[in-house]
Design a protein around this motif. Structure first.
Motif: not given
Length: 1768
Positions: A1065-1073
């Motif tokens: 995971l990435t922070v952006n992935h968790i935040e957006n999806y």
């Protein structure tokens, strides 16, 4: 070649011609070998035809021969792989980069390229090698679907300049250019793709000689930035910059889309460096050339990054840096053109050769440009779409000023983009210029305005005011010059347009009448009646109607791929079980086949065959066993039977007790000696026991012994670290006792368990279990305590031993296990005759319902049929084996248990109770008019791997089957991401069938009812209650957890790191999806996540609450189950997402970084060099058996051989040379003894004297001794093989190997198998694959290298799965299917997935990627419509046939809940009928005529099937197929030409356009397919014209369904060009041409001069069609004679089919034709099937068996099949 392409060619330099001049003299194979074109060398393996080679000299000598062969093969591969460009350049010559002048852009702005002399010779050589390297790499590109994975946060990169080059065309107007680019990007966006666009700074200067394109490039960058959400990168100077390399390393895009051809040779070299660099960085490349799309997918040429790409860049990297520097160093001459904001006319005058415009004349031009801008601001697009189509050229005097304006616009946009404080509205940047409008205005004021008053038109007040304002602004900005007033527009008479090249477009083609030929058909009326009433119909005396020709009817009595004619009585054909009709040899063959199937099935199933008895009283809705349990009173017989069973159980229990008493002491000793071995034996014993009380005793004893072992271990270790694995076994026994034997636990037992918990230090659990308060602290007990809390201990150390939630109540329907709730739901569905969609992980037990369903139907009657649909032939064979293993049934003569139907093999289709088939073959039966009686016998259809409904090939067939079957079905899959939508669609289909059957039942006649009563036996299958419900059964839990590991080579050792799922995971992935729902954690991974969270954020508020010991689901819980851990996992995931909301992004980033493994990169060469050592490492780690997935057939084989050689070498090192000498000595002595024995004749024993007889006995004894000693020396040491000799006895092994005796590579497979190694891919024969599968399942083979052939449903579970090679085919779907093989239920507690040197970003992507949703494709083809019409017309039961056809037409997944799509399909259906009627395949009543049968036979190959018929009708085949005089044999020339024609029709594999860049004489193949003979080509052109005309009529008719509001918006940016508020203009109206028809053309295409007539050319359809219709040229059945890419280069067809016919070498196809072996073999096999199919159909059509065409096809089919058979 299309006109637009020719125009484009005039503008750009043909980079291919610049870079590729040919040298035909260098054509010897010795040279070609050096660049990878290896002459075909057939394998020299021998010994596969008999057993003698293996029997006479077993062991080292044969292994040595195999070793030599393998090494030779490896050397050849290495020679092909390691290209030395410095040696091979003599093969081809590339024209050096010379001084180039832009001829097309005029003399004024001539910009010279750099000269070759300015480069060092090394750089020039480097560029030559680069071009050759590109040609070699890009020619091998694979044409694939690009959007296989779907990860919301991942992306690919589009090179911005390549995007620009795709759509540069002199004809395309400015606004249309932006529209086409947005369409291209929107296609990706709609399909769920994420992408970024990169424009490199250095690339800008490549356009200075093309100012129009430079201006477009700058405008495109700004438009994408300001008006779309696309990320546009312009910060990178070039692809060799460190910033770009860092970007690639961090983001690791899926691939980069790049053009391989630029506007000039300069730009082509620049792009080549970009491609070479990307590939060297392990980034795959997709070419812009040849990209196509349909409703679901985008296809393109994909180049996989491999080791040789990295090797090339390592070797020539520095030279490429220098070459790149030379390509971009000439910047200054261009910059000075607008230095210091100055662009004077004086500068232009110096550049130009002709007299420049005067200031007054320039002012006139400027006024017209201002007026054109006014038009753009005021006139709506709907009006501009009608503008006069006019072609003209500016005069030489005007061109410099036009170009100056383009440079100025570029410069202004560049400056404005860097100015942040200006509030600019760039919304309508795509509409900044319109050349067509400007030329129209220039023509009006230059020619028409001065002609007379009637041509002097008013601008209108609004437009005049706007124009004046604009002109005043220009005047204010022009400080030094006075340009005069706004009016008049023209003050000078200087011509601006070149009259010689000025003309208006003439509409030379009148659109034909769109009226329909009437069709009198109930099917047509019922389906399309609502749209028919709005369509014009031709009168009966119309020429189009009266000219229709009648053809002889063709009734299909031969099956597509069957060589025998089929009778009308499908249900009673001859069967393999009917022994009376067979000869002795045939009977033996059948018996052997049946015996093998039973044996093959035994490797799949542990149980023996169940005898199925036909039960007359079986009800379809309830189960008999369940009914019995509901009875209140038992009969006397039942009570006696129960008593007998009780006694039998007691007897068995006593026997098991005695058995346990005998084994008890020995088991205890074994556990104490070696706990792991002892516990394994204990668990094997438990599996054999049936008595619960005996099992309980065993478990209690096991607990006691395990506790003793733990206590002894603690005493021995003292204060040292302890092995908690021993404590795990104690706790595991406690878990099992409390969970499975709770009803048997009495007070003493509970006290013992409590004591064990105290010994482990779990006082709180002991108190919880006993219900007593904490006892006094006993120091002795505390010495054995674990220094870990009980909850943490269970999660971290027990991990995969934690128990699942299981039911304990048996189900009478299942004997061998207790089914879970979801499995019972499946059984209930079958009992109730319901349909079900089942989505559950691999190995979860979903297929059990399939066999339960079969058993139910077999018991119910002898007539009912179950059809099992599998996607591949390999899976068909597996299911057949399982059926024979599970079931036995005595059937009446003529009926068999199981039949098979695949495209190249079938038996007992109509007379079996279980038919196992592939989708294409079942579709043939379902749509055949003569199979209806059989179809009505079908009780259930089982669709295995139903996610193939969303596949690339054959997906529409799955859809047709799901909508045409009337009976219930089971649809199974492990990978469907939108099962709810699928179920809803299928439920709507079932509702249709409910209404249809009610209607048919109501309309049935009394005679039919009487017929049904008369033949009750036959109708019995229909008596069961029909259900129309479709259940959805979802189960997401895997039985075993999967743990992932990343492996890399560090020095000579292997770095194997655990890969936590959250590391993907990435922070952006968790935040957006969010966190993907299927990203599950094992218990150990959950603890790891918690510990890392605590470590990263020490002040975490919920740390205490989520501590395992304090977590609410764990607190004081003795038995923590996996369901409890799932709750904990979900809570941790929620908390992780919450951290981001709380502003802790940095801490989340640290956490994820902490979890990420840090693999070491290594070269591909090193990776494969140490592959065998890696396999051995897994063996040492006890991770075998394992499947190693590799996507290249050659690598699959070489990897397995590599492991074999490693083990062989290891053996030779262990045994040394003395063993070899001893073996040779014994062999020599054995030969002497055999020679002496050979002289003795056994028949003369009476004549031989006693002494000689005694010598013979001695010799025989000596022979036995020698053979025994030799066997001891030749036996493979256990350390030198992975094979498990205990798994298979020698007789069974010999029986299995016996199947390989006639296989070409049989001996090699045998030698590999003896070392525990095998390989598996689709190009192998079925016998070879089956041997590998059986030995692997039986546990003998432990290492199998395989392609994706093992991914789809094949039952080969293993302990570990290894992904050993990256590939475009390693996508989300394949990853889930392949990794699902890991973890054998009942054998392994956990499955292991290893990524061997797979790039870490790719690993992360696979772990978090979603499986693509199942979406509907465009469901109709003309061939399908013809098949449906044939079914409706010829069927025995017309109502049933019509219902099936209507279901197929009405229920496409694409049109589900989309009314507009449903209407479009109806129009397509109507115009397809018109095509079929006009071409003579249907009459006006919708009945098939002429060659309809032949076309439907070849339906899978549309449009080639229609073209083939046109060749027959025109007599072209009869003209060609002339035999040698006086014989019926055809010359080689005739047959080769016939293959050429068929290859052009049915062997169409396109190569990238760049593959013809260099002429090269290949060793054995021609590679590029020749054109069709002239007369055949003319017939194709005639067919295409008819198809284009019909499709154009379809588009013109469906235009009214378009969403015009959407059509006036740019598709991606949604910039709106709908009618603006304007009050008209006389001049604007005058410039519009109201006579031109643009009703079906996109308004954006209209501004480029497109009109309705252009739809009659296939090349224009995609550019012009109304986008909201969702239709493109792929829906038009065209057969392209010449196919061009978007830059005008012809894409050649691969000549593989013709080349193979000439040389018969599969190896040559892999080296010369750029095909991998598996693809080549399957393509050739398909080609042979087509030839045979055509021959079968022709023999039915032709009354004369000696017809030349028929004989030619039969002769060709036989020869081609023999050639193909010889390579197997």
């Amino acid at each position: 070649m299309p006109r637009s392409v020719m125009d484009f060619k005039k503008v750009v330099h043909n980079a291919a011609n610049e870079n590729a001049q040919y040298d035909d003299t260098d054509s010897e194979c010795s040279d070609s070998e050096k660049i990878g074109f290896i002459p075909a060398k057939e394998d020299k393996e021998s010994g596969c035809t008999s057993d003698s080679a293996g029997d006479d000299e077993p062991g080292d000598k044969t292994d040595a021969a195999v070793e030599r062969m393998l090494k030779e093969e490896k050397d050849r591969e290495k020679e092909a792989e390691d290209v030395d460009y410095s040696k091979v350049y003599g093969l081809v010559t590339a024209e050096e980069v010379t001084e180039q002048a832009s001829q097309t852009e005029g003399e004024e702005f001539r910009i010279l390229h750099h000269e070759c002399d300015s480069q060092s010779s090394g750089v020039r050589q480097c560029l030559k090698y680069l071009r050759l390297h590109m040609w070699s790499s890009l020619s091998r590109a694979q044409y694939v679907s690009l959007l296989k994975d779907f990860v919301e946060s991942e992306f690919f990169v589009i090179d911005g300049d390549s995007l620009l080059l795709m759509f540069l065309d002199e004809k395309t107007q400015y606004l249309n250019f932006f529209y086409q680019i947005e369409c291209f990007l929107q296609d990706f966006t709609e399909k769920g793709a994420k992408y970024v666009i990169a424009f490199f700074k250095d690339a800008e200067q490549m356009y200075f000689q093309y100012p129009h394109f430079l201006f477009l490039r700058t405008a495109l960058i700004e438009h994408l930035r300001h008006n779309t959400s696309i990320t546009v990168h312009t910060e990178f100077s070039n692809c060799l910059s460190s910033q770009w390399e860092l970007f690639l390393k961090k983001s690791y895009p899926y691939f980069i889309i790049v053009s391989d051809m630029g506007l000039s040779s300069l730009q082509t070299d620049y792009l080549s460096i970009l491609i070479a660099h990307s590939l060297s960085k392990k980034i795959n490349v997709v070419l812009t050339s040849g990209q196509e799309y349909d409703i679901l997918r985008v296809y393109g040429y994909h180049v996989q990054s491999v080791y040789r790409h990295r090797l090339f860049f390592v070797k020539y990297g520095q030279d490429l840096q220098c070459a790149y520097g030379n390509l971009v160093k000439y910047k200054e001459p261009f910059m000075c053109l607008y230095g210091h904001f100055k662009l004077s006319l004086k500068t232009l005058q110096e550049e130009g050769r002709s007299k420049p415009l005067s200031p007054e004349e320039a002012a006139d031009l400027c006024r017209m440009q201002c007026l054109a801008v006014t038009f753009l601001l005021r006139v709506p697009l709907s009006q501009r779409a009608q503008i006069r189509i006019m072609k003209s050229c500016w005069t030489k005097q005007v061109l410099p000023l036009i170009k100056m304006q383009q440079f100025c616009t570029h410069f202004a946009l560049t400056q404005l983009s860097s100015t942040n404080d200006w509030k600019l509205d760039l919304t309508y940047l795509p509409d900044l210029n319109d050349d067509s409008l400007l030329i129209n205005l220039a023509y009006y004021y230059e020619i028409e305005y001065n002609t007379g008053l009637k041509f002097k038109k008013e601008l209108g007040k609004e437009m005049e005011d706007e124009y004046r304002c604009l002109w005043e602004t220009v005047r204010k900005l022009a400080v030094k010059y006075c340009f005069g007033d706004a009016f008049p527009i023209r003050n000078t008479s200087q011509p601006f347009l070149d009259c010689k090249y000025t003309f208006f477009r003439e509409y030379d083609r009148e659109i034909p009448n769109i009226g329909l030929i009437s069709v009198k058909s109930d099917l047509v009326e019922d389906y399309a009646g609502d749209v028919l009433k709005d369509l014009p119909v031709l009168k009966s005396n119309d020429l189009a109607v009266t000219s229709l020709t009648k053809y002889k009817e063709f009734d299909e009595l031969r099956h597509w791929h069957s060589g025998r004619p089929l009778t009308e009585e499908y249900e009673r054909v001859q069967c393999t079980a009917d022994a009376k009709s067979k000869g002795p040899a045939e009977r033996r063959q059948i018996q052997k086949l049946q015996a093998f199937r039973h044996f093959y099935g035994s490797t799949l199933e542990d149980s023996t065959s169940k005898l199925i008895v036909h039960q007359e009283d079986v009800s379809g809705s309830t189960n008999a066993a369940v009914k019995k349990t509901q009875k209140k009173h038992k009969s006397k017989a039942e009570m006696i039977a129960e008593e007998n069973n009780r006694r039998l159980r007691a007897k068995e229990e006593k026997k098991e007790e005695e058995q346990w008493k005998a084994l008890c002491v020995q088991t205890e000793k074994e556990i104490k000696a070696d706990m792991t071995v002892g516990i394994n034996k204990l668990e094997k014993l438990l599996k054999t026991l049936k008595s619960k009380s005996v099992k309980f005793s065993v478990e209690m004893t096991g607990l006691s012994v395990c506790l003793d072992v733990w206590k002894e271990h603690c005493r021995t270790q003292g204060s040292k670290d302890k092995d908690l694995g021993k404590a795990v076994q104690v706790m595991r026994r406690i878990h099992i006792l409390l969970e499975k034997y709770q009803d048997m636990l009495e007070k003493p037992h509970l006290e013992k368990l409590t004591k064990c918990l105290r010994y482990l230090g779990f006082e709180n659990l002991a108190c919880s279990l006993s219900g007593k308060a904490r006892e006094s602290n006993d120091k002795k007990i505390s010495n054995y305590a674990i220094k870990v809390g009980p909850a943490r201990f269970q999660l971290q150390y027990m991990d995969y031993y934690l128990l699942r939630e299981e039911r304990h109540d048996p189900d009478p329907r299942v004997q061998h296990f207790i089914p879970d709730t979801w499995q019972r739901e499946l059984l209930d569905a079958v009992d109730n005759n319901e349909s079900a969609v089942i989505v559950a992980p691999t190995s979860s037990g979903k297929t059990y319902a399939s066999y339960y369903c079969m058993e139910k139907v077999l018991k119910a009657s002898n007539e009912g049929v179950v059809v099992y649909v599998a996607p591949t032939k390999a899976l068909v064979n597996q299911v057949v084996g399982t059926i024979y293993s599970r079931f036995t049934k005595k059937l009446p003569d003529g009926l068999v248990l199981c039949g098979v139907f695949t495209r190249d093999y079938c038996h007992d289709i109509m007379n079996s109770q279980i038919l196992v088939t592939v989708p294409q073959c079942l579709e043939i039966l379902m749509l055949s008019p003569h199979c209806q009686k059989w179809a009505k016998r079908i009780q259930y259809v089982i669709f295995d791997e139903v996610h193939c409904l969303g596949g690339e090939i054959g997906a529409e067939v799955w859809e047709h089957l799901l909508v045409t079957i009337r009976c219930p079905f089971l649809a199974l899959s492990a990978t469907v991401s939108n099962p709810e939508h699928l179920t809803e669609w299928l439920q709507s289909v079932k509702r249709y069938w409910q209404h249809a059957e009610n209607r048919m039942e109501g309309s049935s006649t009394n005679s039919e009812k009487n017929f049904t009563r008369k033949y009750k036996g036959k109708s019995k299958v229909q008596e069961q209650k029909q259900s129309y419900r479709v259940r959805l059964v979802l189960y997401e839990e895997r039985y075993n957890d999967l743990e992932k590991y990343v492996c890399s080579l560090k020095s000579k050792d292997f770095l194997i790191e655990h890969c936590h799922p959250c590391a993907a995971l990435t922070v952006n992935h968790i935040e957006n999806y969010g966190i993907p729902s299927d990203l599950s954690l094992s218990p150990r991974e959950s603890i790891q996540l918690y510990d890392t969270m605590v470590k990263v954020w020490r002040a975490w508020p919920r740390a205490q609450e989520l501590d395992p010991e304090a977590f609410v689901s764990f607190k004081n819980k003795v038995v923590i189950k996996k369901a409890d851990v799932r709750k904990y996992e979900q809570e941790l995931k929620k908390e992780l997402s919450k951290w981001i909301v709380l502003g802790q992004r940095q801490k989340v980033n640290q956490l994820l970084e902490h979890l990420k493994p840090k693999p070491v990169d290594c070269s591909e060469n090193e990776k494969w060099k140490h592959f065998a050592s890696f396999v051995n490492k897994l063996h040492e780690m006890d991770k075998l058996p394992a499947i190693f997935f590799i996507f290249n057939v050659d690598t699959v084989e070489s990897a397995a051989k590599n492991v074999f050689l490693y083990l062989l070498k290891k053996q030779s090192l262990i045994q040394g040379s003395n063993v070899e000498k001893e073996r040779n000595r014994l062999r020599a002595e054995l030969r002497k003894v055999n020679k002496m024995l050979g002289k003795f004749n056994p028949e003369d024993t009476k004549k031989v004297n006693p002494s000689k007889m005694e010598n013979t006995v001695v010799l025989l004894t000596r022979k036995t001794q020698l053979e025994k000693r030799l066997k001891g020396l030749t036996d493979i040491p256990s350390s030198c093989t992975y094979a498990d000799p205990k798994a298979v006895d020698e007789d069974t092994l010999r029986k299995i190997f016996h199947r390989l005796r006639f296989e070409r590579r049989g001996y090699l497979h045998q030698r590999l198998a003896l070392r525990g190694v095998g390989y598996h891919h689709a190009s192998m024969t079925s016998k070879e694959r089956q041997v590998v599968e059986m030995l692997f399942r039986m546990g003998y083979i432990k290492v199998v290298t395989a392609t994706s052939s093992l991914a789809l449903g094949i039952n080969m579970p293993c302990k570990s799965v290894v992904f050993a090679e990256d590939s475009v085919f390693l996508d989300a779907l394949n990853y889930r299917q392949m990794s699902g093989r890991a973890g054998r239920r009942g054998y392994d507690m956990i499955g292991n997935v290893f990524f061997y040197d797979i790039p870490m970003p790719k690993v992360e992507r696979l772990m978090k990627s979603n499986v693509p949703e199942l979406k509907g494709q465009f469901p109709l083809t003309i061939s399908l419509i013809l098949r449906l019409m044939l079914l409706a017309a010829k069927a025995d039961d017309k109502e049933d046939a019509k219902a099936k056809a209507l279901s197929a037409l009405k229920h496409s997944l694409m049109a589900f809940r989309k009314e507009r799509h449903a209407q479009i399909l109806k129009f397509y259906f109507m115009f397809s009928l018109q095509f079929l009627i006009k071409e003579g395949y249907l009459d006006q009543e919708g009945k098939p005529i002429g060659f309809a049968g032949l076309v439907t036979h070849l339906h899978y190959h549309e449009p080639s099937n229609f073209v083939l018929v046109s060749f027959l009708e025109k007599g072209l085949f009869h003209k060609l197929c002339q035999p040698i005089k006086g014989s019926t044999v055809f010359s080689e020339g005739v047959l080769e030409k016939l293959v050429l024609i068929l290859a052009n029709l049915f062997g169409r594999k396109y190569l990238p356009a760049c593959s013809v860049q260099y002429k090269h004489t290949f060793c054995q193949s021609k590679v590029f397919l020749e054109d069709l003979p002239e007369d055949f080509a003319e017939a194709v052109n005639e067919y295409n014209t008819k198809a284009e005309e019909n499709f154009a009529h379809f588009l013109l008719t469906t235009a009214k369904l378009a969403d015009m509001e959407q059509e006036y918006r740019l598709p991606l940016s949604k910039t709106d060009f709908t009618s603006k508020s304007w009050h008209g203009s006389e001049l604007a109206s005058y410039l519009m041409d109201t006579t031109k028809s643009v009703s079906a053309i996109s308004p954006f295409a209209c501004v480029s001069g497109m009109i309705d007539n252009d739809l009659f050319l296939g090349e224009n359809i995609n550019k012009a069609v109304l986008r909201s219709l969702g239709i493109n040229v792929t829906n038009c059945p065209l057969l392209y004679l010449n196919k061009y890419d978007n830059q005008g280069r012809r894409q050649p067809l691969n000549a593989y089919a013709l080349d193979f016919y000439k040389h018969g070498s599969l190896t040559a196809l892999t080296t010369d034709n750029w095909l991998n072996e598996g693809d080549a073999y399957y393509a050739l096999k398909e080609f042979v099937l087509i030839i045979k199919s055509i021959g079968t159909s022709l023999s039915e059509l032709c009354d004369d068996p000696n017809d030349n065409v028929l004989l030619a096809f039969q002769q060709l089919g036989k020869i081609y099949a023999e050639k193909l058979q010889s390579i197997i």
